[in-house]
Write a protein that holds these residues in place. Structure first.
Motif, PDB file in Angstrom:
ATOM      1  N   VAL A  64     110.617   0.627 123.345  1.00 39.77           N
ATOM      2  CA  VAL A  64     109.904   0.422 122.073  1.00 39.77           C
ATOM      3  C   VAL A  64     109.216   2.027 121.791  1.00 39.77           C
ATOM      4  O   VAL A  64     108.852   2.166 120.545  1.00 39.77           O
ATOM      5  CB  VAL A  64     108.886  -0.640 122.043  1.00 39.77           C
ATOM      6  N   GLN A  65     108.905   2.692 122.798  1.00 39.50           N
ATOM      7  CA  GLN A  65     108.398   4.133 122.699  1.00 39.50           C
ATOM      8  C   GLN A  65     108.936   4.961 123.843  1.00 39.50           C
ATOM      9  O   GLN A  65     108.843   4.467 124.775  1.00 39.50           O
ATOM     10  CB  GLN A  65     107.169   3.930 122.393  1.00 39.50           C
ATOM     11  N   THR A  66     109.394   6.131 123.455  1.00 44.95           N
ATOM     12  CA  THR A  66     109.367   7.058 124.528  1.00 44.95           C
ATOM     13  C   THR A  66     108.453   8.345 124.489  1.00 44.95           C
ATOM     14  O   THR A  66     108.307   8.696 123.495  1.00 44.95           O
ATOM     15  CB  THR A  66     110.874   7.929 124.275  1.00 44.95           C
ATOM     16  N   LEU A  67     107.713   8.643 125.542  1.00 40.04           N
ATOM     17  CA  LEU A  67     106.559   9.480 125.534  1.00 40.04           C
ATOM     18  C   LEU A  67     107.307  11.068 126.173  1.00 40.04           C
ATOM     19  O   LEU A  67     107.855  11.048 127.064  1.00 40.04           O
ATOM     20  CB  LEU A  67     105.477   9.193 126.494  1.00 40.04           C
ATOM     21  N   TYR A  68     107.199  12.017 125.362  1.00 41.23           N
ATOM     22  CA  TYR A  68     107.732  13.200 125.749  1.00 41.23           C
ATOM     23  C   TYR A  68     106.638  14.114 125.875  1.00 41.23           C
ATOM     24  O   TYR A  68     105.673  14.124 125.270  1.00 41.23           O
ATOM     25  CB  TYR A  68     108.552  13.780 124.420  1.00 41.23           C
ATOM     26  N   GLY A  69     106.919  15.028 126.986  1.00 40.44           N
ATOM     27  CA  GLY A  69     105.598  16.064 127.256  1.00 40.44           C
ATOM     28  C   GLY A  69     106.048  16.584 128.550  1.00 40.44           C
ATOM     29  O   GLY A  69     105.768  17.759 128.990  1.00 40.44           O
ATOM     30  N   HIS A  70     106.272  15.787 129.660  1.00 36.26           N
ATOM     31  CA  HIS A  70     106.431  16.316 130.883  1.00 36.26           C
ATOM     32  C   HIS A  70     107.548  17.233 130.922  1.00 36.26           C
ATOM     33  O   HIS A  70     108.821  16.909 130.397  1.00 36.26           O
ATOM     34  CB  HIS A  70     106.783  15.168 132.278  1.00 36.26           C
ATOM     35  N   GLU A  71     107.684  18.142 131.820  1.00 37.15           N
ATOM     36  CA  GLU A  71     108.999  19.144 131.848  1.00 37.15           C
ATOM     37  C   GLU A  71     109.617  18.893 133.421  1.00 37.15           C
ATOM     38  O   GLU A  71     110.462  19.756 133.624  1.00 37.15           O
ATOM     39  CB  GLU A  71     108.354  20.652 132.078  1.00 37.15           C
ATOM     40  N   GLY A  72     109.320  17.744 134.115  1.00 37.21           N
ATOM     41  CA  GLY A  72     110.190  17.553 135.298  1.00 37.21           C
ATOM     42  C   GLY A  72     109.871  16.013 135.445  1.00 37.21           C
ATOM     43  O   GLY A  72     109.692  15.170 134.768  1.00 37.21           O
ATOM     44  N   SER A  73     110.518  15.573 136.531  1.00 34.95           N
ATOM     45  CA  SER A  73     110.949  14.173 136.814  1.00 34.95           C
ATOM     46  C   SER A  73     109.356  13.331 136.960  1.00 34.95           C
ATOM     47  O   SER A  73     108.635  13.724 137.394  1.00 34.95           O
ATOM     48  CB  SER A  73     111.664  13.769 137.932  1.00 34.95           C
TER      49      SER A  73
END
Length: 191
Positions: A37-46
């Motif tokens: 229902v939502q994807t959070l984007y912001g980290h640049e690694g696993s």
């Protein structure tokens, strides 16, 4: 579970591409058994660790950051909460290997988060606190996450670590048990 994620019947997952997904595993809106229902984007690694605290999600990653995501206000009547990145709580020397949270559930105990800094071999302690501000006619309540006794600035600057571990090959797993004031770590070494 008193969190917005728990009330909505959602699960969290972190992936190698640095994204965090909130899943409706009950199929409330769509008849599909599992829906992101939502994807959070912001980290640049696993993503290496996730924890839910009330209206907040804490995440740690191989990008060396611990991030705080906050539920957007005004969506209480909708089916799902919506989260946005609030701040970077800490930038570590190495990547954040894992995270643990627990509370005694006694009055006044907000709990404590611990995260492992793979670069220094240290543990980071994060304590949630409620801050009340009196602005004349109204009192505002906000949630603040304190790192090692210093309020998190959210600027991403390097912050001091609380303690060093005794393992010589790094900590793989951490588990905090608040009722016993016990912090357990697992490692590949012989100690």
């Amino acid at each position: 579970d008193g969190s917005q994620v728990g009330k909505a019947g959602l699960l969290l997952s972190g992936s190698a591409d640095g994204n965090i997904c909130l899943w409706d595993y009950q199929g409330k809106v769509l008849l599909a058994p599992t829906v992101c229902v939502q994807t959070l984007y912001g980290h640049e690694g696993s993503i290496t660790g996730l924890a839910v605290y009330g209206q907040h999600i804490l995440s740690c990653s191989t990008d060396r950051t611990i991030r705080l995501w906050r539920a957007v206000e005004g969506r209480e009547q909708l089916q799902y909460p919506w989260f946005s990145m609030h701040c970077i709580v800490a930038t570590l020397e190495g990547w954040a290997r894992c995270m643990s949270f627990d509370s005694t559930r006694q009055t006044g105990d907000k709990g404590t988060f611990f995260a492992v800094d793979d670069g220094s071999g240290g543990l980071v302690r994060i304590v949630p606190e409620e801050v009340y501000e009196d602005e004349g006619r109204s009192v505002t309540r906000t949630q603040v996450f304190t790192l090692d006794g210093q309020p998190g600035s959210g600027t991403g600057s390097t912050l001091p670590l609380m303690m060093r571990t005794q393992q010589d090959r790094g900590v793989l797993l951490i588990r905090y048990i608040a009722a016993w004031q016990l912090l357990l770590t697992a490692s590949y070494d012989n100690r």
